[in-house]
Write a protein that holds these residues in place. Structure first.
Motif, short mmCIF file in Angstrom:
data_model
loop_
_atom_site.label_atom_id
_atom_site.label_comp_id
_atom_site.label_asym_id
_atom_site.label_seq_id
_atom_site.Cartn_x
_atom_site.Cartn_y
_atom_site.Cartn_z
N GLY A 94 7.00 -31.86 11.42
CA GLY A 94 7.69 -31.31 12.58
C GLY A 94 9.16 -31.65 12.68
O GLY A 94 9.83 -31.24 13.63
N MET A 95 9.70 -32.37 11.71
CA MET A 95 11.11 -32.79 11.78
C MET A 95 12.07 -31.62 11.50
O MET A 95 11.74 -30.67 10.80
CB MET A 95 11.39 -33.90 10.76
CG MET A 95 10.99 -35.29 11.22
SD MET A 95 11.54 -36.54 10.01
CE MET A 95 11.39 -38.01 11.02
N THR A 96 13.26 -31.77 12.05
CA THR A 96 14.40 -30.94 11.68
C THR A 96 15.33 -31.78 10.82
O THR A 96 15.74 -32.88 11.24
CB THR A 96 15.15 -30.44 12.92
OG1 THR A 96 14.28 -29.57 13.68
CG2 THR A 96 16.41 -29.66 12.52
N LEU A 97 15.63 -31.30 9.63
CA LEU A 97 16.43 -32.06 8.68
C LEU A 97 17.74 -31.33 8.38
O LEU A 97 17.77 -30.11 8.25
CB LEU A 97 15.67 -32.24 7.35
CG LEU A 97 14.25 -32.79 7.42
CD1 LEU A 97 13.65 -32.81 6.02
CD2 LEU A 97 14.21 -34.17 8.04
N LEU A 98 18.81 -32.10 8.27
CA LEU A 98 20.06 -31.60 7.70
C LEU A 98 20.17 -32.17 6.30
O LEU A 98 20.01 -33.38 6.11
CB LEU A 98 21.26 -32.05 8.54
CG LEU A 98 21.73 -31.10 9.66
CD1 LEU A 98 22.71 -31.81 10.57
CD2 LEU A 98 22.34 -29.84 9.08
N ILE A 99 20.41 -31.34 5.32
CA ILE A 99 20.52 -31.79 3.93
C ILE A 99 21.86 -31.31 3.38
O ILE A 99 22.13 -30.11 3.33
CB ILE A 99 19.36 -31.28 3.07
CG1 ILE A 99 18.02 -31.77 3.62
CG2 ILE A 99 19.53 -31.73 1.63
CD1 ILE A 99 16.81 -31.34 2.81
N SER A 100 22.68 -32.25 2.95
CA SER A 100 23.99 -31.90 2.42
C SER A 100 23.89 -31.45 0.97
O SER A 100 22.84 -31.55 0.33
CB SER A 100 24.93 -33.11 2.51
OG SER A 100 24.66 -34.03 1.46
N GLY A 101 25.01 -30.99 0.44
CA GLY A 101 25.06 -30.65 -0.97
C GLY A 101 24.97 -31.90 -1.82
O GLY A 101 25.22 -33.01 -1.36
N GLY A 102 24.60 -31.72 -3.09
CA GLY A 102 24.51 -32.86 -4.00
C GLY A 102 23.31 -32.74 -4.92
O GLY A 102 22.32 -32.06 -4.59
#
Length: 295
Positions: A94-102
């Motif tokens: 149920g999480m909301t994740l922000l994932i950056s480039g890399g």
């Protein structure tokens, strides 16, 4: 010694020392300077080192130089995979994740479970592609993916004012962020000013910041700052950090709430050993309860 073996040792020397000289390497390996120049040419063509007058330098020796995604993904791949596997343990349904480039965050994205009802917002073209449903299956990917549009960089990230604006509308439980540089004084840095602005916005939009950085990033300073180490809740790195600099791990333990070091895969079984989790102060991380969920 085979050319491939010699080139591997040269690459290690460059990453340890920052720069190397042709004459020094020729004496060390007992070969001609012309042979070393050919080795450096081969490594330079692959984007693994920079050929400079009289020798070679690390590709991150210049703070504004931004290596391409393919070149970066080939370096320290076992460490990146082990770091990503450790970071995966922080993800809850149920999480909301922000994932950056890399390249390390890309490894994490490929491992995300498809049955956790996750929402992922990312500015990475490669991360977004990895989360898509397999072509021809007709199945849903199982992960709600929000692509934060903008201008494309050599590292396959999307940046610029449009991206920053999109990030500002997100409220994430966790932000998983890769790092070009990890330094005690400079903090987390990028060679791209626009990407640094986007990543800084991601930090502000997230309840917790998890930085994924292999030990080669320690001591590297990019052109633009993203955040100080005090803003990092969890740092996941590899056991090579102990050899990166005397006292490096101890210093990081003072600056970051929690440091997790994964042991690199050993030659016997090819698998990474369990991580060492170090929580030196009362700010020890506790996985957040996803928004809208009861404890």
């Amino acid at each position: 010694m085979l050319a491939a073996q010699r080139q591997h040792l040269i690459l290690q020397e460059v990453h340890n020392e920052g720069t190397v000289r042709v004459a020094t390497l020729a004496a060390r390996f007992d070969v001609s300077e012309m042979t070393i120049r050919r080795d450096i040419d081969a490594l330079d063509a692959g984007g693994l080192v920079l050929r400079v007058h009289g020798g070679a330098a690390r590709t991150d020796s210049f703070s504004a130089l931004e290596p391409g995604f393919a070149n970066k993904s080939a370096f320290a791949q076992p460490a990146k995979a082990a770091i990503a596997a450790e970071a995966l343990k922080l993800v809850r349904p149920g999480m909301t994740l922000l994932i950056s480039g890399g390249t390390t965050t890309f490894e994490l994205a490929r491992m995300l479970p498809r049955n956790f009802d996750l929402t992922v917002a990312t500015n990475s073209v490669m991360v977004a592609s990895s989360l898509a449903a397999r072509e021809g299956t007709g199945e849903d990917s199982g992960i709600r993916t929000l692509v934060l549009g903008g201008e494309r960089t050599p590292s396959e990230a999307l940046v610029g004012p449009l991206t920053v604006q999109a990030v500002s509308t997100i409220a994430a439980d966790l932000c998983f962020m890769g790092a070009h540089g990890l330094d005690l004084q400079a903090g987390i840095t990028s060679p791209n000013i626009l990407e640094a602005e986007v990543n800084a916005a991601m930090v502000r939009a997230s309840s917790r910041l998890v930085v994924l950085a292999d030990s080669s990033k320690y001591g590297v300073v990019g052109l633009a700052g993203i955040c100080p180490l005090s803003a990092v809740h969890i740092l996941v790195t590899d056991s090579g950090i102990r050899a990166a600099s005397t006292g490096a791990l101890a210093a990081l333990r003072k600056a970051v709430s929690e440091v997790r070091t994964v042991r690199l895969p050993n030659s016997r079984n090819g698998h990474a050993e369990p991580a060492s989790v170090i929580s030196p102060n009362p700010r020890q991380y506790q996985p957040p309860v996803p928004k809208g969920k009861a404890p």
